[in-house]
Design an enzyme around this catalytic site. Structure first.
Site, PDB file in Angstrom:
ATOM      1  N   CYS A 161       0.843  -1.271  -0.001  1.00 19.24           N
ATOM      2  CA  CYS A 161       0.002   0.122   0.031  1.00 19.24           C
ATOM      3  C   CYS A 161       0.815   1.270  -0.060  1.00 19.24           C
ATOM      4  CB  CYS A 161      -0.937   0.152   1.269  1.00 19.24           C
ATOM      5  SG  CYS A 161      -2.224   1.153   0.993  1.00 19.24           S
ATOM      6  N   HIS A 174      -3.482  -5.272   0.419  1.00 20.41           N
ATOM      7  CA  HIS A 174      -3.121  -5.619   1.638  1.00 20.41           C
ATOM      8  C   HIS A 174      -2.906  -7.266   2.096  1.00 20.41           C
ATOM      9  CE1 HIS A 174      -2.615  -1.702   4.047  1.00 20.41           C
ATOM     10  NE2 HIS A 174      -3.579  -1.452   3.018  1.00 20.41           N
ATOM     11  N   GLU A 182      -1.410  -8.644   4.206  1.00 16.61           N
ATOM     12  CA  GLU A 182      -1.499  -9.263   5.718  1.00 16.61           C
ATOM     13  C   GLU A 182      -2.935  -9.336   6.077  1.00 16.61           C
ATOM     14  OE1 GLU A 182      -1.136  -6.288   4.221  1.00 16.61           O
ATOM     15  OE2 GLU A 182      -1.204  -4.562   5.759  1.00 16.61           O
ATOM     16  N   GLY A 190      -5.246 -15.755  34.584  1.00 20.20           N
ATOM     17  CA  GLY A 190      -5.456 -15.569  33.153  1.00 20.20           C
ATOM     18  C   GLY A 190      -4.571 -15.947  32.299  1.00 20.20           C
TER      19      GLY A 190
END
Ligand code: XMP
Length: 535
Positions: A82, A177, A179, A233
């Site tokens: 891009c 893009h 990705e 967590g």
């Protein structure tokens, strides 16, 4: 450090981290550096290839948004994405301009010129036999003249130069893009760039990440002391295990037990960290304080605020003591957090008020500045599934690392209305039965357990009584609701179509084993309009 390294230069795109993620998925080591990094740093990094990210900028307005000169002197392949393609064009003698044809979202790109990068990559063929790629675009500017030495590689109706290549130098530019997952062949394209074009063999694995991250932590911390808030967590656990691997006893974990954890969770955390890993862990049993302050409070947001405030107060008191130091030890100067990449994006543009609450609770917001502590966030560049992989590589049990998410306020938002010790105890036991059965039930169609096939599952305590019959007697007891959802982003979710036989078993076990509960319901509401949690 791996000798095969890809340098990603960040021009400020929202999705630069995704480039890194795709490169890591191709088992190649990479680092993201800002686009204005010095030539020396680029040289010292000795990359096998360089990727230039997208940006909000414009090559003809933002004159400092340029790749360092060295990028073009190193003789290694470069992929511009891009804006990265636009600056490649502008810096190498092509032209970029604003056109009326902006493209945002889905686009179909015709691959041309049979470059090595796109060879045999296509999503479908047109009736005329052209290979087409389904991609995601987001741009106003576009390249309007190829730099000398480049040929056309791809085009769309509104963007005639959607891809360009100078194969002799290994320079490639794509306006779309690769990705993002919406570009269907994007992963294959990036894989091809780092493997075939840059010549990386792809021998980098999460285990290597551990040693690299350990080195980075040691370099950042030196011989200073670090405090970390352990919640049980996934993120804080993996951060703790990683930092402990790096600096051992220089790390002290503070585990604030607010009394609203799942069955035996507090003991399991201690067993794992203080026991198995031999880490320094201070367990603060603050359950009485939390229950006292929550008494008489039934408004969900007020409950959240109280839990968040107390959590910070208790943690802060411990942190201040650790900051003051102990005999033979200087005070702590770092606060470590299990911030992961999605948290970083979220705080940039929090999507909802709730997201803000999630952040401020989880990351003890503001504390580092108030206490004058430096931040240590070793998971900042990783996505959730990478954090899990890292946890496994560090030797944490799979069961812990692949656990469903659990909200910061814990059972506080799963006991509707006022929180009481009795309710929490009943709920913990019902919830444990539900989770046990989900883990034990294997779906014959997939061979996976229903626990792994749901994104989040738990029991909710309803403080209403209903009539039942048990043996010869009448009961008048509480109700629990079971909730199990499937979702990829937790923003929307479907209720899970659990088998009736499984629900039947869970219900029967809860009613028989948890005296005080005589009715079990299953929540069949999707999000939206319902939320995943009941409060
Ligand atoms: P909702 O209920 O908003 O939940 O559909 C979406 C996800 O966020 C979690 N959640 C929280 N996590 N503090 C947290 O740390 C909170 O106050 C909180 N509220 C919801 C929820 O468990 C689910 O994964």
């Amino acid at each position: 450090m791996s000798a095969e390294r890809i340098l990603i230069l960040d021009f400020g795109s929202q999705v630069t981290q995704l480039i890194a993620r795709r490169v890591r998925e191709a088992h190649v080591y990479c680092e993201i550096h800002p686009c204005d990094v010095s030539d020396d740093v680029v040289r010292a990094f000795a990359p096998r290839g360089i990727i230039l990210s997208g940006s909000h900028g414009s090559t003809y307005e933002d004159h400092d948004l340029r790749a360092p000169r060295t990028v073009w002197d190193l003789g290694v392949p470069v992929l511009g994405i891009c804006y990265g393609m636009q600056t490649m064009a502008a810096q190498l003698g092509g032209a970029v301009s604003w056109t009326d044809h902006q493209e945002f979202g889905y686009a179909e790109v015709r691959a041309r010129g049979h470059t090595r990068l796109l060879q045999d990559l296509q999503d479908f063929q047109t009736p005329e036999g052209y290979g087409m790629l389904q991609v995601w675009m987001s741009h106003g500017d576009q390249v309007t003249a190829l730099p000398p030495g480049f040929k056309l590689m791809a085009s769309t109706d509104s963007c005639p130069i959607a891809g360009m290549a100078d194969e002799a130098r290994g320079y490639y530019g794509v306006q779309f893009h690769p990705e993002v997952t919406h570009t269907r062949q994007g992963k294959a394209l990036l894989h091809r760039f780092v493997h075939q074009i840059c010549g990386c063999s792809g021998d980098w694995i999460m285990g290597d990440y551990v040693s690299e991250a350990v080195e980075r932590i040691r370099a950042q911390v030196g011989d200073a002391e670090v405090i970390l808030g352990l919640s049980g967590g996934v993120d804080s656990s993996v951060a703790a295990a990683l930092i402990h691997r790096a600096i051992g006893d220089q790390l002290t974990c503070v585990f604030v037990d607010h009394g609203l954890l799942r069955l035996n969770e507090g003991d399991m955390v201690m067993e794992m960290f203080a026991g198995k890993l031999q880490a320094r862990v201070i367990r603060v049993d603050a359950s009485a304080l939390f229950l006292r302050e929550l008494a008489g409070i039934s408004d969900p947001e007020q409950k959240r605020k109280i839990i968040g405030r107390l959590f910070v107060e208790v943690f802060r008191a411990e942190a201040e003591e650790l900051q003051a130091g102990r005999p033979g030890h200087p005070g702590a100067t770092f606060l470590a957090q299990g911030t992961i990449y999605p948290d970083v994006i979220e705080s940039g543009g929090a999507k909802s008020k709730k997201a803000v609450t999630i952040k401020s609770h989880h990351n003890v917001g503001g504390l580092p500045e108030q206490l004058g502590l430096q931040l240590l966030e070793p998971l900042r560049e990783l996505f959730k599934d990478e954090v899990r992989e890292l946890g496994v590589a560090l030797g944490l049990p799979r069961e812990m690392v692949y656990r469903h998410p659990f909200p910061g306020p814990g059972l506080g938002v799963r006991i509707l209305g006022e929180v009481k010790q009795e309710y929490a105890d009943l709920l913990r036991r019902a919830d444990a039965i539900f989770i046990d059965e989900l883990r034990a039930a294997i779906d014959p169609d997939t061979g996976e357990s229903w626990y792994d096939q749901t994104s989040q599952a738990f029991a909710v305590f309803l403080p209403v009584k209903s009539v039942g019959v048990m043996g010869d007697g009448r009961t008048y007891d509480y109700v629990v609701a079971l909730r199990a959802v499937q979702t990829s982003d937790f923003m929307t979710a479907d209720w899970a179509e659990l088998p009736y036989s499984l629900l039947k078993k869970v219900s029967s076990r809860i009613i028989n084993e948890v005296r005080g509960i005589n009715r079990v319901t299953y929540d069949i509401s999707s999000k939206p309009p319902a939320t995943i949690e009941w409060e």
